[in-house]
Design an enzyme around this catalytic site. Structure first.
Site, short mmCIF file in Angstrom:
data_model
loop_
_atom_site.label_atom_id
_atom_site.label_comp_id
_atom_site.label_asym_id
_atom_site.label_seq_id
_atom_site.Cartn_x
_atom_site.Cartn_y
_atom_site.Cartn_z
N CYS A 1 43.95 23.03 39.04
CA CYS A 1 42.90 22.82 38.35
C CYS A 1 42.80 21.71 37.09
O CYS A 1 43.95 22.25 36.38
CB CYS A 1 42.02 24.03 37.96
SG CYS A 1 41.37 24.78 39.16
N TYR B 1 39.92 35.06 43.94
CA TYR B 1 38.65 34.35 44.10
C TYR B 1 37.71 34.94 45.26
O TYR B 1 38.16 35.99 45.86
CB TYR B 1 38.85 32.82 44.43
CG TYR B 1 39.41 32.33 43.07
CD1 TYR B 1 38.83 32.34 41.93
CD2 TYR B 1 40.55 31.52 43.18
CE1 TYR B 1 39.62 32.05 40.82
CE2 TYR B 1 41.20 30.97 41.97
CZ TYR B 1 40.70 31.31 41.08
OH TYR B 1 41.46 30.71 39.78
#
Length: 356
Positions: A26, A183
């Site tokens: 990310c 997640y």
């Protein structure tokens, strides 16, 4: 003798020039999920640097599926169109272009790490109520997530399907489904975060229902000649949580659905997990899943030295290695590794004067 690390690797009709893959990382640098010049340079430089696969960071399949408001997405055609020139450049440099499709689940609506320590973003400041299998927050400082209804679960499957179609239209060669690091899909898998009493909770078969439904539809949509990866956290590092045995079973089911490679990571689900991080500490997961599930694997986690990476491949512990922080420090690590291993690889013509 040619280092095995630099041998060609093939999955379906896609050929990778070597077994050094860029792990999705990310960047927290997008606006409305749209990639920009930062992503072109960040990803493009790793392709120039000689990696076999350049994997784009987790791209949210919906706006609420992002980790932060600054994450990439693939829920709109504007995002798709902005990815296309980046994909083209990666391919022009001889690398394969991949993208990780993700839903952040209860870990969504958090800040970039350099803002507020990566803490929760209030809805009044552009955040949102995160989604999860059960209404259990990641930490006391995080928002209590909304427990998805069955209708909303079906919608998540459709969001992954739509993102897959956009990934194909943007020109990607590989898609990876994110089922790791705490997640959404990992949250459904782990009994720590999944306390449902319907057909999506309880037994392993039930907890795996949504992840397998996503894998099935992505594999059906993605062209048969191109591979699909899945990233797993092989263990939660917590007693009573998700573990290697369940990961092996899931990998066997994923193989039956046509998934081509398991990207073997760990952790991320429990904030207080004690993770024994050390060089190569996750490699045994890749080795076990490769052997017991009979599926190609990728090894990740503090792989920094060329000889270390070569040994992982030579000994059959994994088929490829995925580097993250080391490739942030040195985008040209593959070129430098080739020199260390006495392998002659092609350099970009613009850089040939520096090869000697």
């Amino acid at each position: 003798m040619m280092a095995v690390l630099f041998s060609e690797f093939r999955l379906r009709d896609v050929s990778f020039r070597n077994r050094i893959f860029v792990s999705p990382m990310c960047q927290y640098s997008a606006t409305d999920g749209v990639p920009n010049a930062w992503h072109m340079v960040h990803l493009g430089s790793r392709a120039v640097g000689g990696a076999g696969l350049v994997m784009v960071e987790a791209a949210g399949v919906s706006s609420e599926g992002r980790i932060s408001p600054y994450d990439l997405g693939l829920w709109s055609d504007a995002q798709r169109d902005a990815f296309a020139p980046i994909v083209q450049f990666i391919k022009e440099q001889g690398a394969v272009a991949g993208i990780q499709l993700a839903h952040a689940g209860r870990k969504g609506s958090t800040d970039a790490p350099w803002f507020n320590g990566g803490g929760a973003v209030a809805e009044s400041n552009g955040g949102w109520q995160p989604h999860a299998p059960s209404a259990l927050p990641f930490t006391a400082a995080h928002a209590v997530p909304h427990a998805l209804t069955k209708t909303e679960i079906d919608a998540v499957v459709q969001q992954f399907a739509d993102a897959t179609r956009r990934a194909y239209a943007a020109g990607f060669d590989v898609v990876e489904i994110h089922m790791a690091h705490g997640y959404l899909l990992h949250e459904f898998l782990s009994p720590i975060t999944n306390q449902r009493t319907d057909e999506y909770g309880g037994s392993l078969e039930n907890r795996a229902r949504l992840p397998l439904a996503v894998a099935k539809i992505v594999r059906e949509i993605w062209p048969a000649e191109r591979p699909v990866f899945v990233r797993l956290s092989a263990t939660d590092w917590v007693n009573g949580g998700w573990d290697l045995g369940q990961s092996i079973q899931l990998a066997q089911w994923l193989k039956q659905l046509g998934i081509d490679l398991i990207d073997c990571s760990s952790g991320g689900l429990a904030a207080d997990a004690k993770i024994p991080a050390a060089p190569g500490f996750q490699v045994p997961f890749a080795a076990a899943i490769r052997e017991k599930a009979g599926i190609p694997t990728g090894a990740v986690g503090l792989i920094t030295e060329p000889a270390q990476a070569e040994q992982i491949i030579v000994t059959g512990e994994a088929d490829v290695v995925l580097l993250a922080r080391e490739l942030l420090r040195d985008p040209y690590w593959p070129l430098h590794a080739a020199r260390r291993l006495n392998v002659d690889v092609a350099w970009p013509k613009q850089y040939l004067r520096a090869k000697a």
